[in-house]
Design a protein around this motif. Structure first.
Motif, PDB file in Angstrom:
ATOM      1  N   GLN A   1      -0.328   6.435 -11.079  1.00 36.34           N
ATOM      2  CA  GLN A   1       0.305   6.795 -11.976  1.00 36.34           C
ATOM      3  C   GLN A   1      -0.121   6.044 -13.289  1.00 36.34           C
ATOM      4  OE1 GLN A   1       4.445   7.597 -13.698  1.00 36.34           O
ATOM      5  NE2 GLN A   1       3.824   9.500 -13.009  1.00 36.34           N
ATOM      6  N   ILE A   2      -0.148   5.058 -14.018  1.00 26.50           N
ATOM      7  CA  ILE A   2      -0.565   4.535 -14.717  1.00 26.50           C
ATOM      8  C   ILE A   2      -2.675   4.076 -14.716  1.00 26.50           C
ATOM      9  CG2 ILE A   2      -0.337   2.697 -17.025  1.00 26.50           C
ATOM     10  CD1 ILE A   2       2.353   1.846 -16.401  1.00 26.50           C
ATOM     11  N   GLY A   3      -2.765   3.777 -13.060  1.00 30.18           N
ATOM     12  CA  GLY A   3      -4.212   3.672 -13.900  1.00 30.18           C
ATOM     13  C   GLY A   3      -4.639   2.250 -13.397  1.00 30.18           C
ATOM     14  N   ILE A   4      -3.731   1.663 -12.585  1.00 30.94           N
ATOM     15  CA  ILE A   4      -4.171   0.359 -13.505  1.00 30.94           C
ATOM     16  C   ILE A   4      -4.197  -0.258 -11.899  1.00 30.94           C
ATOM     17  CG2 ILE A   4      -3.138  -0.455 -15.998  1.00 30.94           C
ATOM     18  CD1 ILE A   4      -0.708  -2.041 -13.474  1.00 30.94           C
ATOM     19  N   ILE A   5      -4.078   0.575 -10.410  1.00 30.95           N
ATOM     20  CA  ILE A   5      -4.265  -0.682  -9.490  1.00 30.95           C
ATOM     21  C   ILE A   5      -5.093   0.739  -8.064  1.00 30.95           C
ATOM     22  CG2 ILE A   5      -2.378   1.098  -8.380  1.00 30.95           C
ATOM     23  CD1 ILE A   5      -2.241  -0.998  -6.600  1.00 30.95           C
ATOM     24  N   SER A   6      -6.219   0.319  -7.699  1.00 32.36           N
ATOM     25  CA  SER A   6      -7.253   0.952  -7.362  1.00 32.36           C
ATOM     26  C   SER A   6      -8.208   0.041  -5.757  1.00 32.36           C
ATOM     27  CB  SER A   6      -8.816   0.398  -8.034  1.00 32.36           C
ATOM     28  OG  SER A   6      -9.174  -0.266  -8.162  1.00 32.36           O
ATOM     29  N   GLY A   7      -9.013   0.388  -4.982  1.00 33.53           N
ATOM     30  CA  GLY A   7      -9.603   0.259  -3.843  1.00 33.53           C
ATOM     31  C   GLY A   7      -9.229  -0.962  -3.343  1.00 33.53           C
ATOM     32  N   GLY A   8      -8.523  -1.974  -2.018  1.00 29.85           N
ATOM     33  CA  GLY A   8      -8.061  -2.720  -2.646  1.00 29.85           C
ATOM     34  C   GLY A   8      -7.177  -3.855  -2.976  1.00 29.85           C
ATOM     35  N   GLN A   9      -6.967  -3.752  -3.707  1.00 28.37           N
ATOM     36  CA  GLN A   9      -6.165  -3.749  -4.627  1.00 28.37           C
ATOM     37  C   GLN A   9      -4.217  -3.579  -4.328  1.00 28.37           C
ATOM     38  OE1 GLN A   9      -6.383  -2.780  -8.928  1.00 28.37           O
ATOM     39  NE2 GLN A   9      -7.587  -4.430  -9.576  1.00 28.37           N
ATOM     40  N   GLU A  10      -4.101  -2.589  -3.958  1.00 29.15           N
ATOM     41  CA  GLU A  10      -2.652  -1.558  -2.645  1.00 29.15           C
ATOM     42  C   GLU A  10      -2.647  -2.656  -1.853  1.00 29.15           C
ATOM     43  OE1 GLU A  10      -5.701   1.914  -4.256  1.00 29.15           O
ATOM     44  OE2 GLU A  10      -5.652  -0.103  -2.944  1.00 29.15           O
ATOM     45  N   ILE A  11      -3.567  -3.426  -0.680  1.00 29.58           N
ATOM     46  CA  ILE A  11      -3.370  -4.264   0.365  1.00 29.58           C
ATOM     47  C   ILE A  11      -2.300  -5.033  -0.563  1.00 29.58           C
ATOM     48  CG2 ILE A  11      -4.204  -5.535   2.206  1.00 29.58           C
ATOM     49  CD1 ILE A  11      -3.622  -2.707   3.011  1.00 29.58           C
TER      50      ILE A  11
END
Length: 267
Positions: free
Chosen positions: A164-174
């Motif tokens: 929601q805040i936008g500080i996690i993106s592709g690859g960082q989820e894992i």
């Protein structure tokens, strides 16, 4: 300001405006008083407000009820709990998010749905997160208790907030999940999880998108730079060993000297 002080606003009117302000900042993160007036007037066509009334009412109500309101008001900007004016990063956050929101349409659900956001913990759509939790529990990806704030529920709340805040993106989820002890039987299991996880990510309402999800921005407004993640399988064999997920307010591991959320956390 002398004219504003002459405005009489009833207690009920201030409470009503504050209720809408709480819902607005929980959904949008931050918005100007003028933008708030447009949102309020969109929903309460029979109780229209003005810039002067809204500004004065929200200032007075916040001053008298600081401990119970979700919004903060500074320089005619309303912001949510994540962006308190007392925070060191407040000015940087305002600059970043206001720039990111610019030109994007505002998500305006039904009045009933909008007012559910008065509850800070309200999350919609919920099904993608329910599916993600079900997948985690069914595949025994963690030994944590499912229905606990320090277990799976708490991790999913944090995951939602990071997106929601936008500080996690592709690859960082894992990395987010592996760092918290979640495991996969094999590459097929990891890929299956990735699909469910990305569905939750792409259906999360983001402050940067004025409350829209990545899917909505892409599908309804065709903004290529905000495409949702691809659905093809991820090659985990090429992925380096996961590193500890940095704190969003901690120093960036790249050595830039900036906070993670203002540096590589936005890549």
């Amino acid at each position: 300001m002398a004219t504003q002080k002459a405005i009489r606003i009833s207690k009920e009117r201030k409470e009503l405006l504050a209720k809408y302000a709480d819902a607005a900042v929980n959904l949008y993160g931050m918005l100007s008083v003028d933008e708030f007036v447009k949102v309020f007037n969109h929903y309460d066509v029979d109780a229209q407000t003005t810039h002067d009334e809204a500004l004065l009412a929200l200032m007075r109500y916040e001053k008298a009820n600081r401990d119970i309101v979700e919004y903060s008001l500074k320089n005619e900007l309303l912001s949510g709990p994540e962006f308190q004016p007392a925070f060191d990063e407040y000015e940087n956050d305002v600059e970043y998010y206001r720039s990111a929101q610019k030109g994007k349409p505002r998500y305006l659900p039904s009045k009933e749905e909008f007012l559910r956001y008065v509850d800070y913990g309200y999350r919609e759509p919920e099904k993608p997160y329910a599916d993600l939790k079900s997948h985690i529990v069914k595949n025994k990806m963690t030994k944590k208790e499912a229905n606990a704030l320090d277990g799976v529920d708490g991790d999913l709340m944090d995951f939602h907030e990071f997106i929601q805040i936008g500080i996690i993106s592709g690859g960082q989820e894992i990395e987010f999940f592996t760092d918290r002890g979640y495991t996969f039987r094999d590459i097929d299991a990891a890929n299956a999880f990735l699909q469910v996880m990305m569905n939750a990510h792409n259906n999360t309402r983001m402050f940067e998108n004025n409350g829209h999800t990545p899917y909505e921005i892409f599908e309804k407004f065709e903004r290529p730079k905000l495409r949702p993640f691809p659905k093809e399988q991820f090659d985990f064999e090429k992925m380096s060993a996961p590193t500890k997920m940095p704190s969003k307010n901690g120093p960036c591991p790249c050595g830039s000297g900036k906070k993670y959320k203002r540096c590589c956390g936005k890549e």
